[in-house]
Design a protein around this motif. Structure first.
Motif, PDB file in Angstrom:
ATOM      1  N   UNK A 177       0.829  -1.218   0.000  1.00  0.00           N
ATOM      2  CA  UNK A 177       0.000   0.000   0.000  1.00  0.00           C
ATOM      3  C   UNK A 177       0.863   1.267   0.000  1.00  0.00           C
ATOM      4  N   UNK A 178       1.826   1.322   0.955  1.00  0.00           N
ATOM      5  CA  UNK A 178       2.568   2.575   1.126  1.00  0.00           C
ATOM      6  C   UNK A 178       3.778   2.695   0.196  1.00  0.00           C
ATOM      7  N   UNK A 179       4.415   1.575  -0.101  1.00  0.00           N
ATOM      8  CA  UNK A 179       5.649   1.666  -0.893  1.00  0.00           C
ATOM      9  C   UNK A 179       5.424   1.265  -2.346  1.00  0.00           C
ATOM     10  N   UNK A 180       4.184   0.867  -2.667  1.00  0.00           N
ATOM     11  CA  UNK A 180       3.835   0.545  -4.051  1.00  0.00           C
ATOM     12  C   UNK A 180       4.556  -0.685  -4.584  1.00  0.00           C
ATOM     13  N   UNK A 181       4.896  -1.635  -3.716  1.00  0.00           N
ATOM     14  CA  UNK A 181       5.634  -2.820  -4.185  1.00  0.00           C
ATOM     15  C   UNK A 181       4.654  -3.966  -4.450  1.00  0.00           C
ATOM     16  N   UNK A 182       5.081  -4.938  -5.277  1.00  0.00           N
ATOM     17  CA  UNK A 182       4.157  -6.064  -5.510  1.00  0.00           C
ATOM     18  C   UNK A 182       4.430  -7.169  -4.490  1.00  0.00           C
ATOM     19  N   UNK A 183       3.383  -7.926  -4.225  1.00  0.00           N
ATOM     20  CA  UNK A 183       3.450  -8.899  -3.128  1.00  0.00           C
ATOM     21  C   UNK A 183       4.548  -9.944  -3.323  1.00  0.00           C
ATOM     22  N   UNK A 184       4.800 -10.316  -4.605  1.00  0.00           N
ATOM     23  CA  UNK A 184       5.860 -11.298  -4.896  1.00  0.00           C
ATOM     24  C   UNK A 184       7.219 -10.790  -4.432  1.00  0.00           C
ATOM     25  N   UNK A 185       7.522  -9.523  -4.734  1.00  0.00           N
ATOM     26  CA  UNK A 185       8.841  -8.994  -4.351  1.00  0.00           C
ATOM     27  C   UNK A 185       8.929  -8.830  -2.827  1.00  0.00           C
ATOM     28  N   UNK A 186       7.814  -8.516  -2.188  1.00  0.00           N
ATOM     29  CA  UNK A 186       7.828  -8.374  -0.714  1.00  0.00           C
ATOM     30  C   UNK A 186       8.163  -9.736  -0.078  1.00  0.00           C
ATOM     31  N   UNK A 187       7.526 -10.786  -0.594  1.00  0.00           N
ATOM     32  CA  UNK A 187       7.767 -12.124  -0.017  1.00  0.00           C
ATOM     33  C   UNK A 187       9.191 -12.603  -0.317  1.00  0.00           C
ATOM     34  N   UNK A 188       9.669 -12.300  -1.533  1.00  0.00           N
ATOM     35  CA  UNK A 188      11.056 -12.667  -1.901  1.00  0.00           C
ATOM     36  C   UNK A 188      12.053 -12.021  -0.949  1.00  0.00           C
ATOM     37  N   UNK A 189      11.871 -10.673  -0.763  1.00  0.00           N
ATOM     38  CA  UNK A 189      12.784  -9.913   0.103  1.00  0.00           C
ATOM     39  C   UNK A 189      12.729 -10.474   1.532  1.00  0.00           C
ATOM     40  N   UNK A 190      11.525 -10.870   1.927  1.00  0.00           N
ATOM     41  CA  UNK A 190      11.348 -11.373   3.302  1.00  0.00           C
ATOM     42  C   UNK A 190      12.150 -12.657   3.526  1.00  0.00           C
ATOM     43  N   UNK A 191      11.982 -13.611   2.583  1.00  0.00           N
ATOM     44  CA  UNK A 191      12.654 -14.898   2.822  1.00  0.00           C
ATOM     45  C   UNK A 191      14.155 -14.806   2.589  1.00  0.00           C
ATOM     46  N   UNK A 192      14.573 -13.920   1.641  1.00  0.00           N
ATOM     47  CA  UNK A 192      15.995 -13.833   1.294  1.00  0.00           C
ATOM     48  C   UNK A 192      16.787 -13.027   2.327  1.00  0.00           C
ATOM     49  N   UNK A 193      16.218 -11.899   2.772  1.00  0.00           N
ATOM     50  CA  UNK A 193      16.981 -10.989   3.635  1.00  0.00           C
ATOM     51  C   UNK A 193      16.347 -10.716   5.003  1.00  0.00           C
ATOM     52  N   UNK A 194      15.047 -10.397   4.993  1.00  0.00           N
ATOM     53  CA  UNK A 194      14.436  -9.874   6.222  1.00  0.00           C
ATOM     54  C   UNK A 194      14.455 -10.918   7.342  1.00  0.00           C
ATOM     55  N   UNK A 195      13.986 -12.143   7.028  1.00  0.00           N
ATOM     56  CA  UNK A 195      13.928 -13.168   8.075  1.00  0.00           C
ATOM     57  C   UNK A 195      15.325 -13.577   8.553  1.00  0.00           C
ATOM     58  N   UNK A 196      16.278 -13.894   7.593  1.00  0.00           N
ATOM     59  CA  UNK A 196      17.621 -14.265   8.095  1.00  0.00           C
ATOM     60  C   UNK A 196      18.271 -13.142   8.918  1.00  0.00           C
ATOM     61  N   UNK A 197      18.082 -11.886   8.484  1.00  0.00           N
ATOM     62  CA  UNK A 197      18.718 -10.778   9.231  1.00  0.00           C
ATOM     63  C   UNK A 197      18.076 -10.614  10.614  1.00  0.00           C
ATOM     64  N   UNK A 198      16.768 -10.897  10.668  1.00  0.00           N
ATOM     65  CA  UNK A 198      16.117 -10.818  11.987  1.00  0.00           C
ATOM     66  C   UNK A 198      16.765 -11.838  12.930  1.00  0.00           C
ATOM     67  N   UNK A 199      16.933 -13.086  12.416  1.00  0.00           N
ATOM     68  CA  UNK A 199      17.504 -14.140  13.260  1.00  0.00           C
ATOM     69  C   UNK A 199      18.970 -13.871  13.609  1.00  0.00           C
ATOM     70  N   UNK A 200      19.719 -13.325  12.628  1.00  0.00           N
ATOM     71  CA  UNK A 200      21.174 -13.169  12.842  1.00  0.00           C
ATOM     72  C   UNK A 200      21.556 -11.885  13.573  1.00  0.00           C
ATOM     73  N   UNK A 201      20.820 -10.797  13.318  1.00  0.00           N
ATOM     74  CA  UNK A 201      21.278  -9.502  13.849  1.00  0.00           C
ATOM     75  C   UNK A 201      20.310  -8.819  14.819  1.00  0.00           C
ATOM     76  N   UNK A 202      19.003  -9.013  14.595  1.00  0.00           N
ATOM     77  CA  UNK A 202      18.042  -8.250  15.426  1.00  0.00           C
ATOM     78  C   UNK A 202      17.705  -9.019  16.700  1.00  0.00           C
ATOM     79  N   UNK A 203      17.255 -10.262  16.541  1.00  0.00           N
ATOM     80  CA  UNK A 203      16.876 -11.054  17.723  1.00  0.00           C
ATOM     81  C   UNK A 203      18.007 -11.150  18.761  1.00  0.00           C
ATOM     82  N   UNK A 204      19.279 -11.341  18.309  1.00  0.00           N
ATOM     83  CA  UNK A 204      20.354 -11.420  19.326  1.00  0.00           C
ATOM     84  C   UNK A 204      20.518 -10.140  20.153  1.00  0.00           C
ATOM     85  N   UNK A 205      19.939  -9.015  19.691  1.00  0.00           N
ATOM     86  CA  UNK A 205      20.107  -7.770  20.472  1.00  0.00           C
ATOM     87  C   UNK A 205      18.992  -7.592  21.501  1.00  0.00           C
ATOM     88  N   UNK A 206      18.036  -8.523  21.495  1.00  0.00           N
ATOM     89  CA  UNK A 206      16.929  -8.414  22.460  1.00  0.00           C
ATOM     90  C   UNK A 206      17.463  -8.477  23.893  1.00  0.00           C
TER      91      UNK A 206
END
Ligand SMILES: Nc1ncnc2c1ncn2[C@@H]1O[C@H](COP(=O)(O)OP(=O)(O)O)[C@@H](O)[C@H]1O
Ligand SMILES: Nc1ccn([C@@H]2O[C@H](COP(=O)(O)O)[C@@H](O)[C@H]2O)c(=O)n1
Ligand SMILES: [Mg+2]
Length: 480
Positions: free
Chosen positions: A193-222
């Motif tokens: 809605x806000x960034x005008x991206x298509x759902x396929x690219x959002x899901x691709x980005x999520x599995x390729x970068x967002x989820x691994x980075x959450x596990x590797x860099x964000x969650x460990x800082x909790x």
């Protein structure tokens, strides 16, 4: 009483140029009396803003939580700094292959620029913070946002706890903890809605970068978080508690700016822990006395740091010269009966053989304070006086006690009032009436209730310390 100088101080603290980061009250202090030679004063002259870090996964609700905090602090000076503003600009090459760019890796941010902006803000300078555009991937398409120094700075972003230098800037760290499926659902909606991206690219980005980075860099800082907020902005209880804590901090800053002779000892988690115990109505008398004694000792030691000293050179066993200081000799304590007596042992433990006088003030309701007993050293006028009373509430008893000391010839500037908890009303009353006395306390509370008792406070200090409160009597003898 020198009320014009107090008015000058209040006026100085509210001028347009006044910034919460500098103890501008320092100038006001000079108007009241020349600087003395005590060390603790120079340590507390520089006041820094309260920095809150808010981390958590993308679309966890960080921005939402920050907005709620800022909204509730509407009457305060708060600024929000987003880590997103410090995304690197993409090169032409990177732009062409943007779907291969990892926006969730720590290297995607210009952390050096973030650090220098925060440093300026913390030292009272305005900064221009880039406006990042998620559509063009650029931070220079809009004019930069001018951010002025404030009493509270909130720094928000997925990786604000990653770099230790950034973490070290923070007085409070909050981690917004929201389930991964909720974050993904919100992200899909937001990015389409806000960034005008298509759902396929959002899901691709999520599995390729967002989820691994959450596990590797964000969650460990909790683990660095002081507070973890489950469910983000839905958690109104957590947000209310955080706002209450910030308000307490801001209240302390404001009072210290108005009254440069008010010293709140620097808080630590040990001190917060001791306050938590003595304020808890369930704490046993034994624990209450133990932790109250620890806190009293800290306040007494801090108070002694405000006494004048003279330089002294001695020879060490290695025949070397050590240039030190000599303690102030002409001292005495004065305790306000009965609670103030609880502070006598700590004073005796710090100052060998110190004389301690006593004052008894009878409290009728809260207007009729009456001095009914006093026993003070004869030469009190020649001494520096440490006035002892653990709670400063309305300020009426304190004003009675200080007035007596002044009538006995003690110069106002030779009085240091030591207490554990101060209500803002009492601070105003004492500091306005006696602008030259010093108050040393360990926490400033929110205020007074309709019965003129300090809130949140800790009940009747004397009853709890000397074991004369009803609950304790029953604990000794259940038949009572
Ligand atoms: N408690 C909530 N309930 C419903 N939607 C929410 C809630 N909190 C946030 N959102 C929505 O989810 C999206 C991400 O929230 P945001 O606060 O921007 O997260 P973050 O800053 O952590 O990425 C936004 O579109 C926001 O409106
Ligand atoms: N050009 C960009 C830059 C960042 N992102 C994503 O934004 C997320 C961080 O922002 P939050 O408000 O959610 O904290 C992060 O997950 C990046 O992947 C992007 O998609 N495009
Ligand atoms: Mg956000």
């Amino acid at each position: 009483m020198d009320s014009p100088s107090v008015l000058d101080m209040i006026e100085a603290s509210s001028r347009a140029h006044f910034s919460g980061f500098h103890m501008d009250g320092l100038q006001a202090r000079h108007a009241v009396e020349p600087p003395t030679t005590s060390m603790a004063e120079s340590e507390s002259m520089h006041m820094q803003p309260f920095v809150i870090g808010v981390a958590g996964g993308a679309a966890a609700g960080k921005t939402t939580v920050c907005d709620m905090i800022i909204q509730q602090l509407h009457d305060q000076r708060v600024v929000l700094v987003n880590q997103d503003s410090f995304y690197h600009n993409l090169t032409e090459e990177e732009l062409k292959r943007v779907h291969e760019y990892n926006f969730d890796h720590p290297d995607a941010f210009d952390t050096e620029k973030l650090l220098s902006s925060m440093d300026k803000l913390r030292h009272g300078q305005a900064v221009d913070i880039p406006n990042y555009d998620f559509k063009s991937y650029k931070n220079n398409v809009f004019p930069a946002r001018r951010v002025n120094p404030s009493d509270v700075i909130i720094l928000e972003g997925i990786l604000v706890f990653h770099d230790p230098r950034v973490r070290e800037l923070m007085n409070m760290k909050i981690f917004v903890d929201t389930d991964a499926d909720v974050r993904l659902a919100r992200r899909i909606r937001r990015d389409t809605v806000e960034k005008g991206r298509d759902i396929g690219s959002v899901l691709d980005q999520y599995s390729k970068f967002v989820k691994p980075a959450f596990d590797d860099f964000i969650l460990p800082t909790k683990k660095y978080a002081d507070i973890i907020i489950p469910r983000g902005g839905d958690n109104h209880v957590a947000v209310d508690l955080i706002v209450q804590h910030i308000r307490t901090k801001l209240g302390q800053h404001d009072l210290c700016k108005i009254y440069p002779n008010l010293y709140v000892i620097q808080t630590t988690f040990q001190i917060r822990g001791m306050h938590t115990l003595i304020r808890d109505s369930q704490t046993t008398k034994h624990d209450f006395v133990f932790y109250a004694d620890r806190l009293i000792r800290l306040v007494v030691e801090h108070g002694l740091g405000h006494l004048p000293f003279t330089e002294k050179q001695i020879i060490t066993p290695t025949d070397s010269v050590y240039t030190g200081v000599d303690f102030c000799k002409r001292l005495c304590g004065v305790s306000v009966i009965r609670s103030g007596e609880s502070m006598e042992n700590a004073l005796r433990a710090c100052c060998k053989g110190i004389k301690i006088g006593k004052i008894l003030i009878h409290r009728e309701g809260d207007n009729g304070q009456q001095l009914i007993y006093e026993k003070l050293p004869k030469d009190i006028a020649e001494r520096h006086v440490l006035l002892l009373d653990p709670i400063l509430g309305t300020g009426n008893s304190a004003v009675q006690a200080i007035s007596l000391l002044i009538r006995k010839g003690v110069p106002e500037s030779n009085i240091i009032f030591l207490n554990l908890i101060s209500a803002p009303q009492g601070v105003h009353m004492v500091c306005k009436t006696f602008p030259r006395i010093k108050i040393v306390t360990s926490e400033i509370d929110i205020g007074l209730n309709e019965d003129f008792r300090v809130i949140p406070g800790m009940g009747e200090f004397g009853d709890r310390y000397f074991g004369t409160d009803e609950d304790d009597q029953q604990a000794v003898d259940p038949a009572l």
